[in-house]
Design an enzyme around this catalytic site. Structure first.
Site, mmCIF file in Angstrom:
data_model
loop_
_atom_site.group_PDB
_atom_site.id
_atom_site.type_symbol
_atom_site.label_atom_id
_atom_site.label_comp_id
_atom_site.label_asym_id
_atom_site.label_seq_id
_atom_site.Cartn_x
_atom_site.Cartn_y
_atom_site.Cartn_z
ATOM 1 N N ASP A 246 -8.715 -4.050 -6.335
ATOM 2 C CA ASP A 246 -8.166 -3.242 -5.357
ATOM 3 C C ASP A 246 -8.838 -1.797 -5.352
ATOM 4 O O ASP A 246 -8.951 -1.198 -6.216
ATOM 5 C CB ASP A 246 -6.801 -3.083 -5.709
ATOM 6 C CG ASP A 246 -6.045 -2.362 -4.471
ATOM 7 O OD1 ASP A 246 -6.954 -1.904 -3.807
ATOM 8 O OD2 ASP A 246 -4.788 -2.393 -4.327
ATOM 9 N N HIS B 86 -7.283 -5.351 -2.032
ATOM 10 C CA HIS B 86 -6.172 -4.604 -1.651
ATOM 11 C C HIS B 86 -4.982 -5.426 -0.556
ATOM 12 O O HIS B 86 -4.074 -5.357 -0.625
ATOM 13 C CB HIS B 86 -6.583 -3.228 -1.051
ATOM 14 C CG HIS B 86 -5.387 -2.201 -0.645
ATOM 15 N ND1 HIS B 86 -4.559 -1.792 -1.573
ATOM 16 C CD2 HIS B 86 -5.054 -2.124 0.546
ATOM 17 C CE1 HIS B 86 -3.843 -0.858 -0.850
ATOM 18 N NE2 HIS B 86 -3.814 -1.037 0.322
ATOM 19 N N SER C 231 0.686 -1.187 0.055
ATOM 20 C CA SER C 231 -0.027 -0.042 0.170
ATOM 21 C C SER C 231 0.966 1.372 0.025
ATOM 22 O O SER C 231 1.889 1.271 -0.817
ATOM 23 C CB SER C 231 -1.167 -0.159 1.235
ATOM 24 O OG SER C 231 -1.842 0.931 1.179
#
Lengths: 413, 449
Positions: A310, A345, A218
């Site tokens: 995502d 994600h 991330s």
């Protein structure tokens, strides 16, 4: 897992129950029919219903979810890696869907799942103002090293580093969003913080300074790519970037990344369930070179792991753009992209509960709680985690341990 | 932190300085190079004692001599070691499941050789079953002995070996005069169960029961000699038939035990106790497992009034070798057993498995097995009898992948002797592996169906 009974043609429910560190209960269950010998083998037999169906050897773990009546927006994470995750697996008669505590229990076992292998050492690091934890494998070393970065929400998240050390890589989990330093100064850390972390690894007597990798998830991807390409203070053997982007203002301090995101915060939107989608903040992928890391200058192997569903970061679009940049520059042989349909994600080590959306705190003043949509569909995401983790370990081993010349002997080295 | 000359220095700074000195001196460690150390892996790193483990070395130079050694510390702090010499493959790996040992504690391809090949300190056995054995496995450069580990260690891995699976409960039992430890599997039950009897070494031997519970059986380790909670002097058996009956019934009556599926296992003198107990008309075990023990005895159990007799009678049958090591083998020769003590087996109604170590130097196992087989045959009950016989195996046939000793210290008042168990390492290990598997199968057949 095998289960034997002396009755034949029995319909059974296998149930997994786990209490996490916050005290919430998680469960999964599946319906099976025992065969003529009274045996159910979860690794081979199909579930006929429940929280998963079909043949899912690890389904009872990957499908764990909060029990009915739990708070919404929970996300499962193990913060204390020195104790195991305990799961009680039980068998009930018939095909049950609820009220397990009141049903007649036929049998149960307790299973322990660990992030830390025996002999792995956990070493808190505060040197140089760092807020970090180093995990060292058993043995004399020297071990290859790895800097492990998580994303938004900060805190010292240790489990992936502990697991990597259990596979022979000395790994340092680094808190860079909420470290002691930021708590005291109110300011975000900058590139030199990461260079200090790198140096601590490089100079550790049991770590081989010439074999250090970085792994980011991330927000951590942006930091990893920036360090890999621009930092003169370090030379990475390889990098792994999960669910992130190369998009960021590259001139100026790291804090500018936050400014950039805040500037684009208006692009945030919600879906029909009021779950917040943040992925548009960096879209469209800019053409302005000052707004993205120049991937053409990357000199080490890179593994990109991307979930195509995502909803938090535009990882697919970023991966495509990075690939194009590298093809144009002629260094795309360094790039491997793992792209998973319907994965979200939070691509994490496998066999742990899946979270499609969970509560996060915004950094407004005062902070508010929102439901953030991570994305992904359970089965596809679980499979993606399993595949990605295995390939990540192979990638890291090849780049950190490998490269043994043919004909080498102990004396040559 | 280390205090050095009154100043506090972070430990790793001191370590770093030492490492630099090593490099400057051009130290023995080849690891001060541009390559990481090789990798040693063990899978699974946490397992039960009777689970197999796969040990491998990676990223080594091809066709090179290496040593893999295992080290384990007993509860008493004694260090046990085993080692094996290998030559790495062309791909720079060594794999104990695939590769033969060419020297060391064992030879040939033996995936579990580093475990059963551990040489134990005399008299060492695991008393605390609630903690694991921690095994440190190391990869050493060259074909060396473990004493050279400090200067040749390339890599290491730690593994835990457990007698108790997660969720197994250990319960001290002091009830109705019965002294023992009960192990219950996780879950509601009711469970089939085993009464677990050991030999004259006394005390409470818990590890086999702990393993049975880890495999789904309630199991009760019973003390009958040499325990502080038992009546009378510790070197004598001060309990009699009523005691053993109480123990069996206590187990049967436990709310989590399935009373119609209770078996008995006995090793050594425990075999005599097993057969004697099964002989009572009101005791109905589902199966009996006898390992290397007698069908009769010159030692009398306490009578109804709790009176006992001395045990010296048996010493006339002890034999000594030139080193003064004693063998008890002749004590249990059928000809030397008091005739009235030999257990009558005509009334036996359940299957009986007798396990023989053919090199048993502590008991006349072959002869007693023959005796039992003949008795059952005369009673037209041969179909109940199963014999497992292992060449080269000694007296102490125990759960697999644990160290075995051919002789050990035997505490007998007033003098301490070394007694001979018999058994040749690799053959005894093979017997333990095979017999354990067959014991569990026998239990499943008789206690679960």
């Amino acid at each position: 897992m095998d289960m034997k009974q002396h009755c034949v043609k029995l319909s059974l429910t296998i149930h997994a129950l786990h209490q996490c560190e916050d005290g919430h209960s998680w469960e999964a269950f599946a319906h099976y029919n025992a065969d003529a010998t009274g045996t159910v083998n979860v690794s081979q037999d199909p579930s006929l219903g429940g929280t998963y169906s079909g043949v899912e050897p690890m389904g009872l773990l990957s499908n764990l979810r909060p029990v009915p009546g739990s708070k919404t927006g929970l996300r499962w994470r193990k913060m204390n890696v020195q104790t195991p995750m305990g799961v009680t697996i039980s068998v009930y008669q018939g095909h049950q869907t609820e009220g397990f505590l009141d049903q007649v229990l036929l049998a149960s076992v307790v299973v322990e799942r660990w992030y830390m292998a025996p002999g792995v050492r956990r070493v808190p690091i505060t040197e140089g103002g760092l807020t970090a934890t180093l995990f060292l494998p058993s043995g004399p070393g020297p071990f290859p090293g790895l800097l492990d970065l998580w994303g938004w929400g900060g805190k010292l998240v240790e489990y992936r580093a502990a697991l990597l050390a259990s596979h022979g890589i000395a790994s340092m989990a680094l808190d860079y969003l909420t470290p002691q330093m930021t708590k005291e100064t109110g300011r975000m850390v900058d590139i030199d913080y990461f260079e200090t972390a790198y140096r601590v690894l490089e100079q550790h007597p049991q770590i081989l300074g010439s074999r250090i990798a970085m792994l980011g998830l991330s927000f951590g991807v942006g930091v990893t790519l920036r360090m890999a390409v621009y930092s003169k203070g370090l030379k990475l053997s390889c990098a792994v970037c999960i669910s992130g982007s190369h998009v960021q203002p590259i001139d100026g301090p790291l804090e500018q990344m936050l400014t950039y995101l805040n500037k684009n915060a208006y692009k945030m939107r919600s879906d029909e369930n009021n779950q917040v989608i943040w992925r548009d903040l960096m879209l469209p992928i800019p053409t302005d070179p000052s707004l993205k890391v120049d991937m053409g200058r990357l000199q080490c192997p890179l593994l990109l792991v991307v979930g195509e569903d995502d909803q938090n970061w535009p990882s697919s679009e970023s991966a495509m753009d990075m690939k194009e940049m590298m093809e144009r520059a002629g260094n795309s042989h360094l790039l491997t992209v793992l792209s998973y349909k319907n994965a979200g994600h939070l691509i994490e080590p496998p066999f742990t509960p899946f979270t499609r959306a969970s509560t996060t705190k915004t950094d407004t003043n005062p902070p508010t709680k929102v439901m953030t949509l991570w994305g992904g569909e359970l089965v596809a995401h679980s499979r993606a985690q399993e595949d990605a983790w295995r390939k990540t370990l192979v990638f890291l081993r090849e780049n950190l341990y490998g490269g043994m010349k043919h004909g080498a002997s102990f004396s040559n080295l | 932190m280390i205090a050095l000359g009154g100043k506090m220095i972070p430990c790793y700074t001191v370590q770093r300085n030492l490492a630099c000195i090593q490099r400057i001196v051009g130290g023995v460690r080849w690891t001060s190079s541009c390559r990481p150390a090789p990798l040693l892996t063990a899978s699974p790193v946490r397992a039960l004692i009777d689970d197999k483990i796969s040990i491998r070395g990676h990223f080594l130079p091809p066709r090179c001599p290496v040593t893999v050694c295992a080290q384990m510390q007993s509860d008493d702090g004694d260090l046990w070691e085993a080692f094996a010499h290998f030559n790495t493959n062309l791909d720079g790996t060594v794999n104990l499941t695939r590769d033969p040992s060419v020297g060391g504690s064992y030879l040939g391809c033996e995936p579990m050789g580093l475990l059963w090949g551990l040489q134990p300190a005399p008299g060492a056995e695991k008393k605390k079953v609630e903690t694991p054995y921690v095994m440190l496995m190391s990869l050493l450069k060259g074909h060396v002995s473990p004493s050279e580990r400090p200067s040749t260690e390339l890599a290491a891995v730690t593994a835990e070996r457990w007698y108790m699976a997660p969720g197994v409960r250990r319960i001290d039992i002091r009830q109705n005069g019965v002294v023992g430890t009960l192990f219950l599997p996780p879950g509601p039950g009711p469970f089939p169960a085993m009464l677990d009897l050991w030999g004259m070494g006394g005390g409470l031997v818990e590890y086999r029961s702990a393993l049975f519970a880890s495999r789904g059986y309630a199991s009760f380790s019973l003390a009958y000699i040499g325990h502080k909670d038992l009546p009378g002097p510790q070197h004598r058996i001060n309990v009699g038939d009523p005691y053993f009956k109480s123990a069996f019934q206590l187990l049967q009556d436990h709310p989590q035990v399935y009373r119609d599926r209770v078996g008995i296992i006995g090793l050594s003198f425990g075999v005599y106790l097993t057969l004697r107990l099964a002989n009572h008309s009101d005791i109905k075990p589902s199966c009996l497992i006898c390992i290397n023990g007698p069908a009769g005895s010159n030692i009398k159990l306490a009578d109804a009034d709790g009176r006992t007799e001395q045990m010296e009678n048996d010493q006339k049958y002890w034999t000594y070798d030139d080193q003064g090591t004693v063998s008890f083998r002749a004590v249990s020769l059928p000809a030397n057993l008091s005739p009235e003590s030999k257990v009558e087996l005509d009334h036996l109604t359940c299957p009986l498995m007798y396990i023989v170590g053919e090199d048993d130097l502590s008991a006349s196992s072959i002869e007693n097995a023959n005796l039992i087989e003949e008795t059952l045959s005369a009673a037209v009950k041969s179909q109940l009898f199963t014999r497992l016989s292992y060449p080269g195996a000694g007296h102490l046939i125990e759960p697999p992948y644990t160290p075995n000793s051919r002789a050990s210290l035997w505490s007998v008042k007033p003098q301490k002797l070394v007694t001979l168990w018999g058994g040749h390492l690799a053959l005894h290990a093979a017997a333990q592996e095979d017999s354990w598997k067959k014991i569990l199968e026998f239990m499943e057949t008789n206690l679960r169906h």
